[in-house]
Design a protein around this motif. Structure first.
Motif, PDB file in Angstrom:
ATOM      1  N   ALA A 116       0.820  -1.217   0.000  1.00  0.00           N
ATOM      2  CA  ALA A 116       0.000   0.000   0.000  1.00  0.00           C
ATOM      3  C   ALA A 116       0.850   1.261   0.000  1.00  0.00           C
ATOM      4  O   ALA A 116       0.331   2.362  -0.103  1.00  0.00           O
ATOM      5  CB  ALA A 116      -0.918  -0.001   1.215  1.00  0.00           C
ATOM      6  N   GLY A 117       2.177   1.120   0.137  1.00  0.00           N
ATOM      7  CA  GLY A 117       3.064   2.280   0.119  1.00  0.00           C
ATOM      8  C   GLY A 117       3.018   3.099   1.392  1.00  0.00           C
ATOM      9  O   GLY A 117       3.252   4.307   1.366  1.00  0.00           O
ATOM     10  N   LEU A 118       2.732   2.446   2.504  1.00  0.00           N
ATOM     11  CA  LEU A 118       2.594   3.154   3.778  1.00  0.00           C
ATOM     12  C   LEU A 118       3.791   2.921   4.675  1.00  0.00           C
ATOM     13  O   LEU A 118       4.352   1.826   4.702  1.00  0.00           O
ATOM     14  CB  LEU A 118       1.345   2.665   4.524  1.00  0.00           C
ATOM     15  CG  LEU A 118      -0.010   2.968   3.910  1.00  0.00           C
ATOM     16  CD1 LEU A 118      -1.088   2.150   4.604  1.00  0.00           C
ATOM     17  CD2 LEU A 118      -0.317   4.448   4.022  1.00  0.00           C
ATOM     18  N   ALA A 125      -0.379   3.302  11.177  1.00  0.00           N
ATOM     19  CA  ALA A 125      -0.914   3.426  12.532  1.00  0.00           C
ATOM     20  C   ALA A 125      -1.890   4.593  12.615  1.00  0.00           C
ATOM     21  O   ALA A 125      -2.954   4.491  13.230  1.00  0.00           O
ATOM     22  CB  ALA A 125       0.230   3.603  13.531  1.00  0.00           C
ATOM     23  N   GLY A 126      -1.551   5.713  11.972  1.00  0.00           N
ATOM     24  CA  GLY A 126      -2.439   6.878  11.977  1.00  0.00           C
ATOM     25  C   GLY A 126      -3.782   6.573  11.334  1.00  0.00           C
ATOM     26  O   GLY A 126      -4.830   6.959  11.854  1.00  0.00           O
ATOM     27  N   LEU A 127      -3.751   5.869  10.191  1.00  0.00           N
ATOM     28  CA  LEU A 127      -5.002   5.512   9.519  1.00  0.00           C
ATOM     29  C   LEU A 127      -5.848   4.562  10.362  1.00  0.00           C
ATOM     30  O   LEU A 127      -7.072   4.604  10.322  1.00  0.00           O
ATOM     31  CB  LEU A 127      -4.708   4.851   8.167  1.00  0.00           C
ATOM     32  CG  LEU A 127      -4.189   5.766   7.061  1.00  0.00           C
ATOM     33  CD1 LEU A 127      -3.709   4.943   5.878  1.00  0.00           C
ATOM     34  CD2 LEU A 127      -5.267   6.741   6.623  1.00  0.00           C
ATOM     35  N   ALA A 128      -5.171   3.707  11.131  1.00  0.00           N
ATOM     36  CA  ALA A 128      -5.878   2.730  11.962  1.00  0.00           C
ATOM     37  C   ALA A 128      -6.278   3.288  13.319  1.00  0.00           C
ATOM     38  O   ALA A 128      -7.008   2.650  14.071  1.00  0.00           O
ATOM     39  CB  ALA A 128      -5.004   1.491  12.160  1.00  0.00           C
ATOM     40  N   GLY A 129      -5.794   4.500  13.650  1.00  0.00           N
ATOM     41  CA  GLY A 129      -6.089   5.080  14.953  1.00  0.00           C
ATOM     42  C   GLY A 129      -5.348   4.388  16.079  1.00  0.00           C
ATOM     43  O   GLY A 129      -5.838   4.297  17.209  1.00  0.00           O
ATOM     44  N   ALA A 189      -6.787  -0.644   7.375  1.00  0.00           N
ATOM     45  CA  ALA A 189      -6.137   0.611   6.985  1.00  0.00           C
ATOM     46  C   ALA A 189      -5.294   0.458   5.730  1.00  0.00           C
ATOM     47  O   ALA A 189      -5.058   1.431   5.020  1.00  0.00           O
ATOM     48  CB  ALA A 189      -5.276   1.134   8.139  1.00  0.00           C
ATOM     49  N   CYS A 190      -4.857  -0.774   5.437  1.00  0.00           N
ATOM     50  CA  CYS A 190      -4.122  -0.957   4.182  1.00  0.00           C
ATOM     51  C   CYS A 190      -4.938  -1.736   3.161  1.00  0.00           C
ATOM     52  O   CYS A 190      -4.407  -2.302   2.216  1.00  0.00           O
ATOM     53  CB  CYS A 190      -2.729  -1.541   4.403  1.00  0.00           C
ATOM     54  SG  CYS A 190      -2.566  -2.940   5.456  1.00  0.00           S
ATOM     55  N   THR A 233      -9.204  -0.566  -2.152  1.00  0.00           N
ATOM     56  CA  THR A 233      -7.967   0.031  -2.595  1.00  0.00           C
ATOM     57  C   THR A 233      -7.616   1.175  -1.658  1.00  0.00           C
ATOM     58  O   THR A 233      -8.450   1.996  -1.337  1.00  0.00           O
ATOM     59  CB  THR A 233      -8.138   0.593  -4.025  1.00  0.00           C
ATOM     60  OG1 THR A 233      -8.499  -0.479  -4.877  1.00  0.00           O
ATOM     61  CG2 THR A 233      -6.874   1.234  -4.521  1.00  0.00           C
ATOM     62  N   VAL A 234      -6.366   1.216  -1.247  1.00  0.00           N
ATOM     63  CA  VAL A 234      -5.900   2.355  -0.482  1.00  0.00           C
ATOM     64  C   VAL A 234      -5.678   3.485  -1.478  1.00  0.00           C
ATOM     65  O   VAL A 234      -5.019   3.306  -2.493  1.00  0.00           O
ATOM     66  CB  VAL A 234      -4.595   2.017   0.258  1.00  0.00           C
ATOM     67  CG1 VAL A 234      -4.094   3.215   1.015  1.00  0.00           C
ATOM     68  CG2 VAL A 234      -4.837   0.859   1.206  1.00  0.00           C
TER      69      VAL A 234
END
Length: 201
Positions: free
Chosen positions: A7-9, A15-19, A46-47, A60-61
């Motif tokens: 996903a290129g994260l 972690a931020g996207l998942a809270g 999140a991914c 898709t992210v």
């Protein structure tokens, strides 16, 4: 880890996207047993995956500050005016997946999937093919699949072991794909595109 990298994260971004905290993301990647199922599910989601007995792609992210936008910009900037570009196009009604970039032409559509991190090429190729199949179900024009990857020594080295698979599945080489995009010509098949992004997205 593979889902995050595909996903290129970064761990922090995931972690931020998942809270969650970056420490929790790190624990999940390192196989810690004291991380809750809820946290693991949030990280997978999140991914763009869900947890089962394996990871299943469900969404898709979206493009983010991962260099994907720089690659998309380089392609769109080079494209002949007869190609109409569209970013993040849903593949079907009610489907959470989206094509990274479509170049709409009179005779065909070029579906560009941007793969910045080549972690599991076969899985990434299959995911792109499934998106193309969903797009094709509602389209009369042929849809050509192009995998766009950074033009780096690392990318080329990671693809080298798959040369035979690439030649059979994506027979249009990068130079020919670039020519079709720049000249507004039909691509006529699926291909691979090595891209030197001019900006960092």
């Amino acid at each position: 880890r593979m889902a995050r990298m595909t996903a290129g994260l970064t761990q922090r971004a995931l972690a931020g996207l998942a809270g969650l905290s970056q420490q929790e993301a790190s624990k999940a990647e390192n196989g810690a047993t004291d991380l809750s199922l809820d946290a693991r599910c949030r990280l997978a989601s999140a991914c763009g995956h869900e947890i089962g007995w394996r990871l299943y792609p469900v969404a898709t992210v979206r493009m983010r500050d991962s260099g994907q936008l720089g690659i998309a910009q380089a392609i769109v900037s080079a494209a002949h005016p007869t190609w109409r570009p569209q970013l993040e196009v849903p593949v079907a009604q009610g489907d959470l997946r989206a094509a990274d970039l479509l170049l709409l032409g009179a005779d065909e559509i070029i579906h560009v999937e941007i793969e910045r991190a080549l972690v599991d090429f076969q899985a990434q190729l299959r995911s792109a093919q499934l998106k193309r199949e969903a797009l094709a179900a509602a389209e009369e024009r042929p849809i050509r699949l192009v995998l766009a990857v950074p033009d780096t020594r690392t990318s080329r080295a990671r693809l080298a072991p798959f040369a035979e698979l690439i030649a059979r599945t994506l027979p249009v080489r990068s130079a020919r794909a670039w020519r079709a995009i720049r000249d507004g010509e039909p691509l006529g098949g699926d291909g691979i595109l090595f891209v030197r992004a001019t900006t960092r997205g």
